[in-house]
Design a protein around this motif. Structure first.
Motif, PDB file in Angstrom:
ATOM      1  N   PHE A 258       0.838  -1.191   0.000  1.00 17.61           N
ATOM      2  CA  PHE A 258       0.000   0.000   0.000  1.00 17.61           C
ATOM      3  C   PHE A 258       0.873   1.240   0.000  1.00 17.61           C
ATOM      4  N   THR A 259       0.352   2.309  -0.573  1.00 19.51           N
ATOM      5  CA  THR A 259       1.036   3.593  -0.524  1.00 19.51           C
ATOM      6  C   THR A 259       0.091   4.629   0.061  1.00 19.51           C
ATOM      7  N   CYS A 260       0.669   5.646   0.600  1.00 20.26           N
ATOM      8  CA  CYS A 260      -0.108   6.730   1.186  1.00 20.26           C
ATOM      9  C   CYS A 260      -0.652   7.619   0.066  1.00 20.26           C
ATOM     10  N   PRO A 261      -1.926   7.979   0.130  1.00 23.03           N
ATOM     11  CA  PRO A 261      -2.464   8.899  -0.888  1.00 23.03           C
ATOM     12  C   PRO A 261      -1.698  10.223  -0.899  1.00 23.03           C
ATOM     13  N   LYS A 262      -1.588  10.816  -2.046  1.00 23.43           N
ATOM     14  CA  LYS A 262      -0.790  12.042  -2.211  1.00 23.43           C
ATOM     15  C   LYS A 262      -1.281  13.202  -1.345  1.00 23.43           C
ATOM     16  N   ASN A 263      -2.571  13.241  -1.053  1.00 26.68           N
ATOM     17  CA  ASN A 263      -3.109  14.368  -0.290  1.00 26.68           C
ATOM     18  C   ASN A 263      -3.040  14.161   1.224  1.00 26.68           C
ATOM     19  N   CYS A 264      -2.396  13.086   1.695  1.00 27.49           N
ATOM     20  CA  CYS A 264      -2.272  12.790   3.129  1.00 27.49           C
ATOM     21  C   CYS A 264      -0.805  12.669   3.531  1.00 27.49           C
ATOM     22  N   SER A 265      -0.508  13.000   4.784  1.00 20.87           N
ATOM     23  CA  SER A 265       0.853  12.803   5.279  1.00 20.87           C
ATOM     24  C   SER A 265       1.071  11.360   5.719  1.00 20.87           C
ATOM     25  N   HIS A 266      -0.025  10.698   6.145  1.00 19.66           N
ATOM     26  CA  HIS A 266       0.036   9.282   6.499  1.00 19.66           C
ATOM     27  C   HIS A 266      -1.360   8.687   6.394  1.00 19.66           C
ATOM     28  N   PHE A 267      -1.402   7.364   6.324  1.00 23.23           N
ATOM     29  CA  PHE A 267      -2.658   6.639   6.133  1.00 23.23           C
ATOM     30  C   PHE A 267      -2.695   5.491   7.133  1.00 23.23           C
ATOM     31  N   GLU A 268      -3.764   5.396   7.916  1.00 17.04           N
ATOM     32  CA  GLU A 268      -3.881   4.376   8.953  1.00 17.04           C
ATOM     33  C   GLU A 268      -4.839   3.271   8.523  1.00 17.04           C
ATOM     34  N   ILE A 269      -4.425   2.023   8.761  1.00 16.10           N
ATOM     35  CA  ILE A 269      -5.286   0.866   8.512  1.00 16.10           C
ATOM     36  C   ILE A 269      -5.424   0.120   9.834  1.00 16.10           C
ATOM     37  N   PHE A 270      -6.627   0.130  10.394  1.00 10.89           N
ATOM     38  CA  PHE A 270      -6.882  -0.515  11.673  1.00 10.89           C
ATOM     39  C   PHE A 270      -7.273  -1.977  11.484  1.00 10.89           C
ATOM     40  N   ASP A 271      -6.812  -2.798  12.407  1.00 12.21           N
ATOM     41  CA  ASP A 271      -7.119  -4.228  12.393  1.00 12.21           C
ATOM     42  C   ASP A 271      -8.520  -4.461  12.929  1.00 12.21           C
ATOM     43  N   THR A 272      -9.213  -5.434  12.360  1.00  9.55           N
ATOM     44  CA  THR A 272     -10.561  -5.759  12.830  1.00  9.55           C
ATOM     45  C   THR A 272     -10.538  -6.684  14.039  1.00  9.55           C
ATOM     46  N   LEU A 273      -9.420  -7.356  14.282  1.00 13.24           N
ATOM     47  CA  LEU A 273      -9.363  -8.348  15.357  1.00 13.24           C
ATOM     48  C   LEU A 273      -8.860  -7.787  16.679  1.00 13.24           C
ATOM     49  N   ILE A 274      -7.911  -6.872  16.652  1.00 11.43           N
ATOM     50  CA  ILE A 274      -7.356  -6.289  17.877  1.00 11.43           C
ATOM     51  C   ILE A 274      -7.687  -4.805  17.889  1.00 11.43           C
ATOM     52  N   LYS A 275      -8.588  -4.422  18.760  1.00  7.73           N
ATOM     53  CA  LYS A 275      -9.037  -3.033  18.828  1.00  7.73           C
ATOM     54  C   LYS A 275      -7.869  -2.119  19.193  1.00  7.73           C
TER      55      LYS A 275
END
Length: 106
Positions: A14-31
């Protein structure tokens, strides 16, 4: 921000979208456990939790060096510490907190 079940290979490309400084992907199993993808290409495992009613974020490590399972294990321990009222950031090393089984407890 996105939410998905994290697997070893689904986020490394995955790459970070150009309009963001960072992109977070949260896990569905560990809150609270997530992967943070930066514009520079750096990918970090992180976990967010509450300590003294304030949101905290603990960076576990570089996702290209630390395995997903190692990061998940450490995230669970961090969340356990926070749940017990301990601040994981003040510990030199995040310890493995083992809760007793029912058999051990009685």
């Amino acid at each position: 921000m996105s939410i998905m079940t994290l697997t070893e290979c689904n986020f490394l490309n995955f790459t970070c979208p150009k309009n963001c400084s960072h992109f977070e992907i949260f896990d569905t199993l560990i809150k609270g456990f997530f992967v943070d993808i930066f514009q520079s290409g750096y990918i970090a495992f992180r976990v967010q939790y509450k300590y003294q009613n304030k949101k905290q974020v603990y960076t576990i490590g570089n996702a290209r060096i630390v395995t997903l399972q190692e990061a998940k294990d450490k995230a669970v321990n961090i969340l356990r510490m926070a749940n017990l009222g301990l601040n994981p950031k003040t510990c030199q090393q995040v310890i493995n907190i083992q809760t007793p089984t029912i058999k051990e407890f009685f």
